[in-house]
Design a protein around this motif. Structure first.
Motif, PDB file in Angstrom:
ATOM      1  N   PHE A 227     -11.625   6.329   1.906  1.00  0.00           N
ATOM      2  CA  PHE A 227     -10.663   5.570   1.102  1.00  0.00           C
ATOM      3  C   PHE A 227      -9.933   6.458   0.094  1.00  0.00           C
ATOM      4  O   PHE A 227      -8.768   6.185  -0.240  1.00  0.00           O
ATOM      5  N   LEU A 228     -10.561   7.543  -0.336  1.00  0.00           N
ATOM      6  CA  LEU A 228      -9.842   8.517  -1.163  1.00  0.00           C
ATOM      7  C   LEU A 228      -8.714   9.158  -0.355  1.00  0.00           C
ATOM      8  O   LEU A 228      -7.582   9.326  -0.836  1.00  0.00           O
ATOM      9  N   GLU A 229      -9.051   9.500   0.883  1.00  0.00           N
ATOM     10  CA  GLU A 229      -8.046  10.113   1.754  1.00  0.00           C
ATOM     11  C   GLU A 229      -6.969   9.090   2.127  1.00  0.00           C
ATOM     12  O   GLU A 229      -5.779   9.433   2.230  1.00  0.00           O
ATOM     13  N   ALA A 230      -7.371   7.853   2.354  1.00  0.00           N
ATOM     14  CA  ALA A 230      -6.400   6.803   2.684  1.00  0.00           C
ATOM     15  C   ALA A 230      -5.411   6.614   1.535  1.00  0.00           C
ATOM     16  O   ALA A 230      -4.204   6.425   1.760  1.00  0.00           O
TER      17      ALA A 230
ATOM     18  N   ILE B 216       0.836  -1.205   0.000  1.00  0.00           N
ATOM     19  CA  ILE B 216       0.000   0.000   0.000  1.00  0.00           C
ATOM     20  C   ILE B 216       0.866   1.248   0.000  1.00  0.00           C
ATOM     21  O   ILE B 216       0.593   2.221  -0.719  1.00  0.00           O
ATOM     22  N   ARG B 217       1.929   1.222   0.804  1.00  0.00           N
ATOM     23  CA  ARG B 217       2.850   2.363   0.826  1.00  0.00           C
ATOM     24  C   ARG B 217       3.437   2.618  -0.561  1.00  0.00           C
ATOM     25  O   ARG B 217       3.695   3.765  -0.947  1.00  0.00           O
ATOM     26  N   ALA B 218       3.626   1.556  -1.308  1.00  0.00           N
ATOM     27  CA  ALA B 218       4.217   1.681  -2.647  1.00  0.00           C
ATOM     28  C   ALA B 218       3.179   2.029  -3.715  1.00  0.00           C
ATOM     29  O   ALA B 218       3.519   2.201  -4.892  1.00  0.00           O
ATOM     30  N   GLY B 219       1.905   2.128  -3.318  1.00  0.00           N
ATOM     31  CA  GLY B 219       0.868   2.497  -4.270  1.00  0.00           C
ATOM     32  C   GLY B 219       0.331   1.334  -5.086  1.00  0.00           C
ATOM     33  O   GLY B 219      -0.139   1.531  -6.212  1.00  0.00           O
ATOM     34  N   ASP B 220       0.365   0.138  -4.522  1.00  0.00           N
ATOM     35  CA  ASP B 220      -0.139  -1.049  -5.201  1.00  0.00           C
ATOM     36  C   ASP B 220      -1.670  -1.010  -5.196  1.00  0.00           C
ATOM     37  O   ASP B 220      -2.313  -1.161  -4.152  1.00  0.00           O
ATOM     38  N   ALA B 221      -2.269  -0.814  -6.367  1.00  0.00           N
ATOM     39  CA  ALA B 221      -3.724  -0.693  -6.469  1.00  0.00           C
ATOM     40  C   ALA B 221      -4.442  -1.980  -6.073  1.00  0.00           C
ATOM     41  O   ALA B 221      -5.541  -1.938  -5.499  1.00  0.00           O
ATOM     42  N   VAL B 222      -3.855  -3.122  -6.385  1.00  0.00           N
ATOM     43  CA  VAL B 222      -4.470  -4.398  -6.026  1.00  0.00           C
ATOM     44  C   VAL B 222      -4.535  -4.549  -4.509  1.00  0.00           C
ATOM     45  O   VAL B 222      -5.551  -4.967  -3.947  1.00  0.00           O
ATOM     46  N   ALA B 223      -3.443  -4.197  -3.841  1.00  0.00           N
ATOM     47  CA  ALA B 223      -3.411  -4.273  -2.379  1.00  0.00           C
ATOM     48  C   ALA B 223      -4.417  -3.308  -1.772  1.00  0.00           C
ATOM     49  O   ALA B 223      -5.091  -3.636  -0.781  1.00  0.00           O
ATOM     50  N   PHE B 224      -4.547  -2.138  -2.377  1.00  0.00           N
ATOM     51  CA  PHE B 224      -5.489  -1.165  -1.854  1.00  0.00           C
ATOM     52  C   PHE B 224      -6.923  -1.657  -2.060  1.00  0.00           C
ATOM     53  O   PHE B 224      -7.795  -1.445  -1.218  1.00  0.00           O
ATOM     54  N   GLY B 225      -7.165  -2.316  -3.184  1.00  0.00           N
ATOM     55  CA  GLY B 225      -8.478  -2.910  -3.410  1.00  0.00           C
ATOM     56  C   GLY B 225      -8.798  -3.959  -2.376  1.00  0.00           C
ATOM     57  O   GLY B 225      -9.944  -4.076  -1.917  1.00  0.00           O
ATOM     58  N   GLN B 226      -7.796  -4.736  -2.003  1.00  0.00           N
ATOM     59  CA  GLN B 226      -7.977  -5.742  -0.961  1.00  0.00           C
ATOM     60  C   GLN B 226      -8.321  -5.079   0.371  1.00  0.00           C
ATOM     61  O   GLN B 226      -9.184  -5.558   1.115  1.00  0.00           O
ATOM     62  N   LEU B 227      -7.642  -3.957   0.659  1.00  0.00           N
ATOM     63  CA  LEU B 227      -7.913  -3.207   1.885  1.00  0.00           C
ATOM     64  C   LEU B 227      -9.366  -2.737   1.908  1.00  0.00           C
ATOM     65  O   LEU B 227     -10.047  -2.842   2.934  1.00  0.00           O
TER      66      LEU B 227
ATOM     67  N   GLU C  40     -11.961  -4.068   0.283  1.00  0.00           N
ATOM     68  CA  GLU C  40     -12.858  -5.208   0.429  1.00  0.00           C
ATOM     69  C   GLU C  40     -12.933  -5.671   1.878  1.00  0.00           C
ATOM     70  O   GLU C  40     -13.998  -6.088   2.355  1.00  0.00           O
ATOM     71  N   GLU C  41     -11.823  -5.600   2.589  1.00  0.00           N
ATOM     72  CA  GLU C  41     -11.774  -6.110   3.958  1.00  0.00           C
ATOM     73  C   GLU C  41     -12.364  -5.146   4.980  1.00  0.00           C
ATOM     74  O   GLU C  41     -12.875  -5.579   6.021  1.00  0.00           O
ATOM     75  N   HIS C  42     -12.305  -3.840   4.674  1.00  0.00           N
ATOM     76  CA  HIS C  42     -12.659  -2.871   5.721  1.00  0.00           C
ATOM     77  C   HIS C  42     -13.758  -1.876   5.356  1.00  0.00           C
ATOM     78  O   HIS C  42     -14.149  -1.075   6.209  1.00  0.00           O
ATOM     79  N   ALA C  43     -14.278  -1.911   4.157  1.00  0.00           N
ATOM     80  CA  ALA C  43     -15.311  -0.938   3.759  1.00  0.00           C
ATOM     81  C   ALA C  43     -16.546  -1.033   4.656  1.00  0.00           C
ATOM     82  O   ALA C  43     -17.118  -0.020   5.066  1.00  0.00           O
ATOM     83  N   ARG C  44     -16.963  -2.269   4.971  1.00  0.00           N
ATOM     84  CA  ARG C  44     -18.145  -2.443   5.816  1.00  0.00           C
ATOM     85  C   ARG C  44     -17.916  -1.894   7.220  1.00  0.00           C
ATOM     86  O   ARG C  44     -18.822  -1.314   7.826  1.00  0.00           O
ATOM     87  N   VAL C  45     -16.715  -2.083   7.726  1.00  0.00           N
ATOM     88  CA  VAL C  45     -16.397  -1.577   9.064  1.00  0.00           C
ATOM     89  C   VAL C  45     -16.479  -0.055   9.085  1.00  0.00           C
ATOM     90  O   VAL C  45     -17.047   0.542  10.002  1.00  0.00           O
ATOM     91  N   VAL C  46     -15.911   0.571   8.065  1.00  0.00           N
ATOM     92  CA  VAL C  46     -15.935   2.033   7.977  1.00  0.00           C
ATOM     93  C   VAL C  46     -17.380   2.519   7.830  1.00  0.00           C
ATOM     94  O   VAL C  46     -17.790   3.501   8.467  1.00  0.00           O
ATOM     95  N   HIS C  47     -18.171   1.844   7.009  1.00  0.00           N
ATOM     96  CA  HIS C  47     -19.567   2.233   6.820  1.00  0.00           C
ATOM     97  C   HIS C  47     -20.358   2.102   8.119  1.00  0.00           C
ATOM     98  O   HIS C  47     -21.154   2.990   8.468  1.00  0.00           O
ATOM     99  N   ARG C  48     -20.155   1.017   8.840  1.00  0.00           N
ATOM    100  CA  ARG C  48     -20.859   0.809  10.109  1.00  0.00           C
ATOM    101  C   ARG C  48     -20.508   1.911  11.105  1.00  0.00           C
ATOM    102  O   ARG C  48     -21.388   2.478  11.768  1.00  0.00           O
ATOM    103  N   HIS C  49     -19.224   2.236  11.186  1.00  0.00           N
ATOM    104  CA  HIS C  49     -18.776   3.287  12.095  1.00  0.00           C
ATOM    105  C   HIS C  49     -19.404   4.620  11.707  1.00  0.00           C
ATOM    106  O   HIS C  49     -19.922   5.351  12.567  1.00  0.00           O
ATOM    107  N   ALA C  50     -19.403   4.941  10.425  1.00  0.00           N
ATOM    108  CA  ALA C  50     -19.959   6.208   9.955  1.00  0.00           C
ATOM    109  C   ALA C  50     -21.464   6.273  10.173  1.00  0.00           C
ATOM    110  O   ALA C  50     -22.005   7.320  10.555  1.00  0.00           O
TER     111      ALA C  50
END
Length: 214
Positions: free
Chosen positions: A50-53, A9-20, A22-32
């Motif tokens: 995720f844009l800011e991330a 992710i630090r290196a800007g890997d789009a696939v890794a960011f997509g994985q991030l 998929e794993e955490h979007a629901r958590v962020v939505h629930r919190h919001a």
């Protein structure tokens, strides 16, 4: 050696960011959704988070466990900004000519159920907490982060998190009791008013009937 997802992710890997995502979007939505009380706003918060991330990806710590605290920290900042924007919007609307308000009886009906009554009071009380205390409470109690993870998310010392959480819990209990007492007093007043009207109508009907018999 497999490269960690943090490094990718630090290196800007789009696939890794997509994985991030998929794993955490629901958590962020629930919190919001819990923090704003609006699922539509929560969806916007997810997108902005995720844009800011992605923009801040170079700041991801090289080592660590879950990236959930990092994302929830970003989401909390986005929610703060969203709230500020909403307040500015409300101030602008307040300057417009008033419009006719249609009574909403849903809250009154729901309030007759004990569990719903408690939930409404707690929600109203939560809104009255200081923002810093509300954020700590949401991350620790609702999202299940430990003190260290909450501290990481908010960028605060663990001691500060502990003290804010303690104040939040005590204050929330106090405010919830106040909200319940206020809501019950209002409903009691409404019931007395409605009962008085009904009694008056019945009395009038009885008098009319007697006069007709005479």
């Amino acid at each position: 050696m497999e490269i960690s997802i943090r490094a990718r992710i630090r290196a800007g890997d789009a696939v890794a960011f997509g994985q991030l995502f998929e794993e955490h979007a629901r958590v962020v939505h629930r919190h919001a959704a819990r923090m704003t009380g609006d699922r539509t706003v929560a969806e916007d918060v997810v997108s902005l988070t995720f844009l800011e991330a992605w923009r801040l990806r170079a700041g991801v710590a090289p080592e660590g466990e879950s990236l959930r605290p990092w994302l929830l920290g970003i989401a909390t900042n986005v929610i703060r900004n969203t709230r500020r924007a909403a307040r500015r919007h409300q101030k602008a609307l307040a300057k417009l000519p008033p419009h006719e308000v249609v009574p909403d009886f849903a809250a009154e009906l729901t309030g007759r159920i004990a569990d719903a009554e408690q939930l409404m009071a707690a929600k109203a009380a939560l809104e009255r907490l200081r923002p810093a205390e509300r954020e700590v409470f949401a991350l620790y109690v609702w999202e299940g982060l430990d003190h260290a993870a909450v501290a990481e998310a908010l960028g605060k010392p663990v001691g500060t998190v502990r003290s804010r959480l303690s104040r939040a819990r005590a204050r929330l209990r106090e405010l919830t009791d106040q909200e319940l007492a206020r809501e019950r007093a209002e409903r009691s007043t409404q019931r007395r008013s409605g009962s008085g009207q009904l009694t008056g109508d019945r009395a009038l009907a009885v008098r009319s009937t007697k006069e007709t018999i005479r």
